[in-house]
Every structure is written in C-alpha cells, then in structure tokens.
Design an enzyme around this catalytic site. Sequence first.
Site, PDB file in Angstrom:
ATOM      1  N   GLU A 172      -7.171   4.128   7.545  1.00 12.08           N
ATOM      2  CA  GLU A 172      -7.008   5.701   7.388  1.00 12.08           C
ATOM      3  C   GLU A 172      -8.402   6.534   7.120  1.00 12.08           C
ATOM      4  O   GLU A 172      -8.138   7.639   7.175  1.00 12.08           O
ATOM      5  CB  GLU A 172      -5.014   5.764   7.136  1.00 12.08           C
ATOM      6  CG  GLU A 172      -4.217   6.108   7.307  1.00 12.08           C
ATOM      7  CD  GLU A 172      -3.147   5.583   6.853  1.00 12.08           C
ATOM      8  OE1 GLU A 172      -2.605   5.656   5.566  1.00 12.08           O
ATOM      9  OE2 GLU A 172      -2.013   4.955   6.938  1.00 12.08           O
ATOM     10  N   SER A 199       3.356  -2.588  10.283  1.00 11.37           N
ATOM     11  CA  SER A 199       4.596  -2.258  10.116  1.00 11.37           C
ATOM     12  C   SER A 199       5.301  -3.762   9.655  1.00 11.37           C
ATOM     13  O   SER A 199       6.305  -3.774  10.878  1.00 11.37           O
ATOM     14  CB  SER A 199       4.639  -2.134  12.275  1.00 11.37           C
ATOM     15  OG  SER A 199       4.730  -0.875  11.963  1.00 11.37           O
ATOM     16  N   GLY A 238       2.100   2.350  10.577  1.00 15.48           N
ATOM     17  CA  GLY A 238       3.130   3.517  10.735  1.00 15.48           C
ATOM     18  C   GLY A 238       3.912   3.866  12.046  1.00 15.48           C
ATOM     19  O   GLY A 238       4.180   4.937  12.068  1.00 15.48           O
ATOM     20  N   ASN A 259       0.949  -1.437   0.050  1.00 13.56           N
ATOM     21  CA  ASN A 259       0.180  -0.127  -0.264  1.00 13.56           C
ATOM     22  C   ASN A 259       1.030   1.136   0.324  1.00 13.56           C
ATOM     23  O   ASN A 259       1.162   1.614   0.697  1.00 13.56           O
ATOM     24  CB  ASN A 259      -0.594   0.177   0.842  1.00 13.56           C
ATOM     25  CG  ASN A 259      -2.013   1.298   1.448  1.00 13.56           C
ATOM     26  OD1 ASN A 259      -1.312   1.955   0.336  1.00 13.56           O
ATOM     27  ND2 ASN A 259      -2.320   0.873   2.468  1.00 13.56           N
ATOM     28  N   GLU A 261      -5.284  -5.454  10.404  1.00 11.66           N
ATOM     29  CA  GLU A 261      -4.337  -4.273  10.437  1.00 11.66           C
ATOM     30  C   GLU A 261      -4.734  -2.898  12.119  1.00 11.66           C
ATOM     31  O   GLU A 261      -5.429  -2.486  11.986  1.00 11.66           O
ATOM     32  CB  GLU A 261      -4.014  -2.993   9.731  1.00 11.66           C
ATOM     33  CG  GLU A 261      -4.090  -3.289   8.303  1.00 11.66           C
ATOM     34  CD  GLU A 261      -3.687  -1.952   7.290  1.00 11.66           C
ATOM     35  OE1 GLU A 261      -2.629  -2.973   6.620  1.00 11.66           O
ATOM     36  OE2 GLU A 261      -4.149  -1.596   6.913  1.00 11.66           O
ATOM     37  N   LYS A 263       0.494   4.000   0.040  1.00 10.50           N
ATOM     38  CA  LYS A 263      -0.097   5.279   0.869  1.00 10.50           C
ATOM     39  C   LYS A 263      -0.105   6.956  -0.902  1.00 10.50           C
ATOM     40  O   LYS A 263      -0.213   6.204  -1.852  1.00 10.50           O
ATOM     41  CB  LYS A 263      -0.082   5.186   1.595  1.00 10.50           C
ATOM     42  CG  LYS A 263      -0.460   4.608   2.482  1.00 10.50           C
ATOM     43  CD  LYS A 263      -0.307   4.438   4.480  1.00 10.50           C
ATOM     44  CE  LYS A 263       0.032   3.552   4.413  1.00 10.50           C
ATOM     45  NZ  LYS A 263      -0.207   3.113   6.273  1.00 10.50           N
ATOM     46  N   HIS A 267      -9.434   1.404   4.902  1.00  6.76           N
ATOM     47  CA  HIS A 267      -8.479   1.352   5.551  1.00  6.76           C
ATOM     48  C   HIS A 267      -8.408   1.937   6.999  1.00  6.76           C
ATOM     49  O   HIS A 267      -9.101   3.186   6.861  1.00  6.76           O
ATOM     50  CB  HIS A 267      -6.857   1.572   4.495  1.00  6.76           C
ATOM     51  CG  HIS A 267      -5.999   1.806   4.929  1.00  6.76           C
ATOM     52  ND1 HIS A 267      -5.772   2.704   5.777  1.00  6.76           N
ATOM     53  CD2 HIS A 267      -5.302   0.904   4.946  1.00  6.76           C
ATOM     54  CE1 HIS A 267      -4.654   1.847   6.459  1.00  6.76           C
ATOM     55  NE2 HIS A 267      -3.549   1.995   6.019  1.00  6.76           N
TER      56      HIS A 267
HETATM   57  P1  13P Z   1       3.030   0.413   8.062  1.00  9.43           P
HETATM   58  O1  13P Z   1       3.556  -1.264   7.174  1.00  9.43           O
HETATM   59  O2  13P Z   1       3.702   1.543   7.323  1.00  9.43           O
HETATM   60  O3  13P Z   1       2.336   0.336   8.947  1.00  9.43           O
HETATM   61  O4  13P Z   1       1.829   0.449   7.197  1.00  9.43           O
HETATM   62  C1  13P Z   1       0.008  -0.847   7.143  1.00  9.43           C
HETATM   63  C2  13P Z   1      -0.766  -0.379   6.189  1.00  9.43           C
HETATM   64  O5  13P Z   1      -1.186   0.754   6.407  1.00  9.43           O
HETATM   65  C3  13P Z   1      -0.297  -0.457   5.075  1.00  9.43           C
HETATM   66  O6  13P Z   1      -1.903  -1.194   4.388  1.00  9.43           O
END
Ligand code: 13P
Length: 240
Positions: A94, A199, A167, A9, A161, A11, A92
């Site tokens: 976010e 992560s 993150g 992803n 997740e 982002k 997601h």
């Molecule tokens: P990270 O791997 O940066 O923690 O992000 C995970 C994520 O949100 C994947 O969709």
Amino acid sequence: MRARLVAGNWKMNGSRSANQALLDAIVAGVKGVECAVCMPAPYLAQGQERLRGTPVVLAAQNLSEHASGAYTGEVSGAMLAEFGCRYVLVGHSERRHMFGETDAQVAAKFVAACAAGITPILCLGETLEERDAGRTEEVVARQLGAVLDKVRIGDAVVAYEPVWAIGTGRTATPEQAQAVHAFLRQRLSAATRVLYGGSVKPENAAAIFSMPDVDGGLIGGASLIAKNFIAICSMAQRKG
Ligand code: 13P
C-alpha cells in the site's frame, strides 16, 4: 529451526477503546508463538503501555528514511524506538502503490530502522499483472535486491505479500507461496524469516504455515478480529 512470527497489520483502523479490547484479547489468547501487532502511530503509546511485561510485541507500520528534521508528518525510527517498537513494516505494497515509495526509498527505510535498533519487516510482492506476465521472480528479486545492495538482511524479516491477494479474499495457494518463499530463501541467510501475507484467515492459515519455507504470517483484516487472529497464531505454533 527459525522461530515462527505472526504479525497483525492493523493498517488505518482502530480507536482507543477498540484497541484496548483487541490488545486485551490478544494478550490473553496468544500462546506459544512470537506475535507482534503493527499499530497506527498515534496509538503506539497505548500499545507500549498495554503490552509491557507481556510476550506480545509492538510494531509500527512505517517510518521515515530520515533521522530527524523538516519532514512534516513523518515519524523517525528513533521515535518508534522510544515507544518500544520491536519491528516496523517497510515497503508495504500500500505504501509502494498508493504513496509512491520506490525500491530505493524502501531500502533507505530498511537502513533507518536498523540504525534505530528496530527490526524491519521488508514487504515485497508482485501485482496480478506482473504474475500473469510471468514476472513474479523478477519483481521480488528486484525489490529484495534494492535492500541487499545496501545492507545485509541478517536476522531481519521478509514478508511476501502478493498484491493480488491483499484484502481481496484471494489467497495464494500454499504451493504458490512456497515457490516464491523458496526463491527468496536462496538469497537470504538461514536466520531470516520469510512471512506470507495476503488474505490469511483461520480457514487457510494451517495449510500455508505447513509449507517448509513459510516462517509465519503478516495478517491484515483477520488481525482486527481477536478470535480469528488468535486462531491464526495458534496454527503457527510449531508442533512436535
Ligand atoms: P489482508 O490479510 O487483509 O489481505 O492484508 C494483508 C496485508 O496487507 C498485511 O500486511
């Protein structure tokens, strides 16, 4: 046995030139496991062009729950399908937490993706506050239930997740991931793959992928660094 999937992803990261280099490296380096890249919408045409004829598949990060019309700034499932997206992330954390997406909206997006012939990757997970309050199972069951009330998940993909692991550098332990995956699996058909995200990096991927109910990963930050993403994908290959 379910085939493993590793999805990157990206982002809101990338540029035409950086994307090209990353896609070139992924195409050259990833072998033996299904691999998807969730690119920002403006770059989907670039992804489609570069990935055509390769085993790496294209994915999007979001879609509208609506099919068409006066929804300024939104992108429909049919549009993503035209650019060759095989998968799309829905729900997601976010999107849920920063953009206020509700369980009902996520479920509608899931249905919209299926209607467009794109496999949704349903993201769900609890916050740290919810985990500390012992509410992890209740939260993920609610998020999953909102979709299951509307449609069969079948061969779609679920991604667990935990919000506190995204993150933050703080990964769920393999045992914590396995416990939630096993809980989700009881509610899913045997065909549904459950990915872990939060992560994941080369240092922890093998241990997470060794868990019986982990069918792959959804990788954020580490998916932007070709050698790390390729290493994670190679750890997801089923051995023997
Ligand atoms: P990270 O791997 O940066 O923690 O992000 C995970 C994520 O949100 C994947 O969709």
